[in-house]
Scaffold this active site. Structure first.
Site, PDB file in Angstrom:
ATOM      1  N   TYR A  58       0.856  -1.189   0.000  1.00  0.00           N
ATOM      2  CA  TYR A  58       0.000   0.000   0.000  1.00  0.00           C
ATOM      3  C   TYR A  58       0.896   1.244   0.000  1.00  0.00           C
ATOM      4  CZ  TYR A  58      -4.657   1.924   0.075  1.00  0.00           C
ATOM      5  OH  TYR A  58      -5.827   2.542  -0.288  1.00  0.00           O
ATOM      6  N   HIS A  73       7.369   5.499   1.024  1.00  0.00           N
ATOM      7  CA  HIS A  73       8.030   4.272   0.537  1.00  0.00           C
ATOM      8  C   HIS A  73       8.810   4.557  -0.755  1.00  0.00           C
ATOM      9  CE1 HIS A  73       4.337   2.421   2.521  1.00  0.00           C
ATOM     10  NE2 HIS A  73       5.325   1.794   3.139  1.00  0.00           N
ATOM     11  N   GLN A  90      12.402   7.323   8.816  1.00  0.00           N
ATOM     12  CA  GLN A  90      12.539   7.907  10.151  1.00  0.00           C
ATOM     13  C   GLN A  90      11.187   8.000  10.860  1.00  0.00           C
ATOM     14  OE1 GLN A  90      15.130   8.606  12.078  1.00  0.00           O
ATOM     15  NE2 GLN A  90      13.748   9.384  13.661  1.00  0.00           N
ATOM     16  N   LYS A  91      10.079   7.963  10.093  1.00  0.00           N
ATOM     17  CA  LYS A  91       8.769   8.038  10.758  1.00  0.00           C
ATOM     18  C   LYS A  91       8.622   6.921  11.790  1.00  0.00           C
ATOM     19  CE  LYS A  91       4.933   6.408   9.596  1.00  0.00           C
ATOM     20  NZ  LYS A  91       3.990   5.724  10.481  1.00  0.00           N
ATOM     21  N   VAL A 132       8.554  11.558   4.997  1.00  0.00           N
ATOM     22  CA  VAL A 132       7.896  12.331   3.924  1.00  0.00           C
ATOM     23  C   VAL A 132       6.516  12.734   4.441  1.00  0.00           C
ATOM     24  CG1 VAL A 132       7.075  12.293   1.536  1.00  0.00           C
ATOM     25  CG2 VAL A 132       9.182  11.095   2.156  1.00  0.00           C
TER      26      VAL A 132
END
Ligand code: PAF
Length: 281
Positions: A32, A37, A148-149, A176
């Site tokens: 998804y 990504h 990093q999220k 992002v």
């Protein structure tokens, strides 16, 4: 672009190229795909001879009350998006292929999995470390890319790689964000219109906390109190945790005296969102 669903076929395809000295970059995903990504995949394409993207919704990293059954998927669209990045290989095994019916071996990273998301998602990081270890064994990448999220996940994987002497370099890439600051996540699609309109508060509070630290406020309790007040002004937000951790040791801190990761998890209805930023204290 080549697609493989079987572990042995994936290995058989990659090994001769690795023996010939080709460098492999791996981007593990649960599909998804969104721009977050794709930024990892583009970087892997840039930095390796062969970029491999895995798509596998890993059942063992979901708790019994979590969203495994309804985790969003759209393989056809994912394949189309990956193809456009120039990645050479997609690995899409199913759960039977990955775990068979008698899987008894797990990787557990201690301590740094006991904080932040750990207590709210028992077993989650063990599931992540185990599947990432398996993917590393199957693909044998030179580099692997994470966002990093999921800052705690990136730390756990770094620690596993160091502690178990794995020959792979972990690259953590910037979060992002949508135009209003909300970190991109496959789970954002669960938010209804009202929840979506309040969710950018996460980035707003992280930015406000950064401003406080850069304005020489070092008292962690005060910073967390300010974050809590701001989030609580959004009626649909339910705070799970707000934490300040030392960015390298990953220990909880009460006083900022060096690089710090401000991390939080907040639920909007049934949807749990996480976000973080690192501030040079
Ligand atoms: O971040 C994710 O999507 C997953 O946790 C990962 C790293 C692909 C492991 O299943």
């Amino acid at each position: 672009m080549q697609q493989f669903t079987k572990i042995q076929e994936m290995k058989d395809y990659l090994r001769p190229m690795q023996s010939a000295g080709q460098k492999i970059g791996l981007v593990p995903t649960m599909g998804y795909l969104h721009e977050g990504h794709l930024s990892l995949i583009r970087r892997a394409v840039q930095e390796s001879d062969i970029a491999v993207v895995s798509i596998f919704v890993n059942p063992i990293q979901f708790g019994p009350s979590e969203d495994l059954a309804k985790y969003p998927h759209n393989l056809a669209k994912d394949l189309e998006l990956i193809d456009k990045t120039g990645a050479a290989v997609v690995f899409t095994p199913d759960a039977v292929e990955m775990y068979g019916d008698n899987h008894l071996t797990f990787v557990h990273v201690e301590k740094i999995t006991d904080i932040l998301c750990g207590p709210f998602r028992p077993g989650h990081f063990q599931g992540v470390a185990t599947v990432v270890n398996k993917l590393f064994n199957i693909v044998r990448p030179d580099k692997a890319y994470f966002g990093q999220k999921d800052g705690q996940q990136a730390m756990v994987i770094q620690k596993m790689v160091r502690d178990l002497n794995m020959d792979v370099t972990i690259i953590t890439c910037p979060t992002v964000r949508e135009a209003d600051g909300l970190a991109m996540s496959s789970r954002n699609t669960y938010l209804n219109v009202a929840e979506r309109s309040q969710a950018p508060v996460l980035y707003q509070v992280l930015t406000a906390a950064k401003d406080m630290i850069q304005g020489s406020i070092t008292d962690g309790v005060l910073i967390k109190k300010q974050i809590k007040t701001m989030i609580s002004s959004k009626p649909l937000a339910n705070i799970e945790y707000i934490s300040l951790v030392d960015a390298s040791s990953f220990r909880e801190i009460s006083q900022v005296s060096g690089p710090v990761m401000i991390a939080l998890a907040v639920k909007f209805g049934a949807t749990r969102l996480i976000d973080n930023i690192i501030v040079e204290g």
